[in-house]
Write an enzyme that holds these catalytic residues in place. Structure first.
Site, PDB file in Angstrom:
ATOM      1  CE1 TYR A 270      12.307 -10.076 117.912  1.00 46.75           C
ATOM      2  CE2 TYR A 270      10.620 -11.325 119.065  1.00 46.75           C
ATOM      3  CZ  TYR A 270      10.975 -10.342 118.175  1.00 46.75           C
ATOM      4  OH  TYR A 270      10.008  -9.598 117.557  1.00 46.75           O
TER       5      TYR A 270
ATOM      6  CG  HIS B 143       3.222  -5.893 115.896  1.00 44.96           C
ATOM      7  ND1 HIS B 143       2.038  -5.831 116.582  1.00 44.96           N
ATOM      8  CD2 HIS B 143       4.132  -5.255 116.673  1.00 44.96           C
ATOM      9  CE1 HIS B 143       2.208  -5.202 117.732  1.00 44.96           C
ATOM     10  NE2 HIS B 143       3.467  -4.837 117.806  1.00 44.96           N
TER      11      HIS B 143
ATOM     12  NE  ARG C 106       7.164  -6.669 124.561  1.00 46.50           N
ATOM     13  CZ  ARG C 106       7.856  -6.241 123.500  1.00 46.50           C
ATOM     14  NH1 ARG C 106       7.508  -5.119 122.876  1.00 46.50           N
ATOM     15  NH2 ARG C 106       8.875  -6.921 123.046  1.00 46.50           N
TER      16      ARG C 106
END
Length: 339
Positions: free
Chosen positions: A39, A195, A225
């Protein structure tokens, strides 16, 4: 790399005729750098690298371009709420249109061209047979609002984020292929609000660091990303609004059909500061490939098996994998020589 389009329009619904050529599989952006799940924010400068890869150009155009544009038009016809531009974001919308047209013309001159004489412009998209004269900042000179107009001709989704009060707000966008979220629901939300469903990241402080980083993105210094999830069937529109159309697909996966039905869905996310409006462009370029296609690449079957097998349960739940994870791992095991 010479740009070649699929010979016919592929579908992302009903008969699901979408397929990847060997060339498309070879350039697929596998998001796992190791044989285990990690992660991380994994942000990097969005500079051109690896000719022929998805990282060569700022806005990647590939063999599925015409098919994805046909799908976008279909979704927008069914649900116009997939395109939103709040009144204070008009300058940002024109800013985005101008930036994308300039970049496509530079990177793909055989297919796109922008001619400018002051504010008067002529745009040519040879891939879709479009020629349009318009005047910058005059919406009545285009057949659609400016952001929607250019996103009907750009692969991937796009949100424009207004920066104010030390935060980013999703105040404009064209989103027709989201991974289980809704632009209409998230419009106007702050960075942390949209988020909020993501597990673990808040405890780890990931979003605090990410927001601080994004607030400081400068003009001319875009970043990118990779993000990923899994989708059953090559369905681009997995929005919250259409959950009733695709949610039950997760129950159809078996150890026998997992390779064909389960698709790795990778988002190449672009964060770019727009010069006139100071808005932050958030591009979400989506790539889909079935497990059957991916395991044709050396070592990828082993990697996918180990990542999916060892994925933390909260992440698997968030990504909607839990229901069919045993079948998925069982299918992938045959492609891991040490399993």
């Amino acid at each position: 790399m010479t740009l070649e389009f699929a010979p016919s329009i592929e579908t992302f619904r009903d008969d699901f005729s979408y397929r990847n050529s060997p060339r498309a599989i070879a350039r697929f952006p596998l998001p796992f750098p190791e044989d285990r799940y990690m992660y991380s924010v994994n942000m990097e400068p969005a500079t051109s690298r690896d000719p022929g890869s998805v990282f060569e150009h700022l806005f990647d155009i590939d063999e599925h371009y015409r098919s994805e544009m046909a799908e976008r038009a279909l979704v927008l016809e069914r649900d116009p709420r997939r395109s939103i531009t709040m009144p204070h974001m008009q300058e940002a919308a024109w800013d985005a249109l101008e930036r994308i047209m300039e970049q496509l013309s530079h990177d793909y001159p055989d297919w796109f061209a922008l001619e400018r004489h002051g504010r008067e412009c002529t745009w040519r998209n040879r891939a879709l047979g479009i020629e349009q004269s318009f005047v910058l900042d005059q919406p009545d000179t285009l057949p659609y609002p400016p952001l929607e107009y250019i996103m009907r001709q750009t692969q991937g989704d796009m949100a424009l984020l207004d920066q104010r009060e030390g935060d980013l707000f999703m105040d404009a966008g064209v989103v027709t292929c989201p991974a289980d979220w809704s632009l209409a629901f998230d419009a106007g939300m702050s960075f942390k609000q949209w988020h909020s469903p993501v597990p673990l990241a808040h405890q780890m402080g990931v979003f605090d660091r990410a927001l601080k980083y994004l607030l400081n993105v400068q003009v001319g210094q875009p970043v990118r990303r990779l993000n990923w999830t899994l989708t059953i069937n090559p369905r681009l529109d997995t929005s919250a609004e259409t959950y009733h159309e695709w949610g039950s697909d997760r129950g159809t996966v078996t150890p026998g059909n997992a390779g064909q039905k389960v698709h790795l869905r990778v988002e190449l996310q672009l964060m770019l500061r727009l010069p006139r409006s100071n808005a932050l462009m958030f591009g979400i370029r989506t790539y889909l490939a079935s497990l059957e296609e991916l395991v044709t690449r050396p070592g990828w079957g082993q990697r996918l098996h180990r990542v999916m097998r060892d994925l933390p349960e909260p992440i698997a739940d968030y990504k909607g994998i839990t229901r069919y994870r045993p079948q998925l791992v069982q299918w992938l095991r045959q492609h891991d020589p040490e399993a």
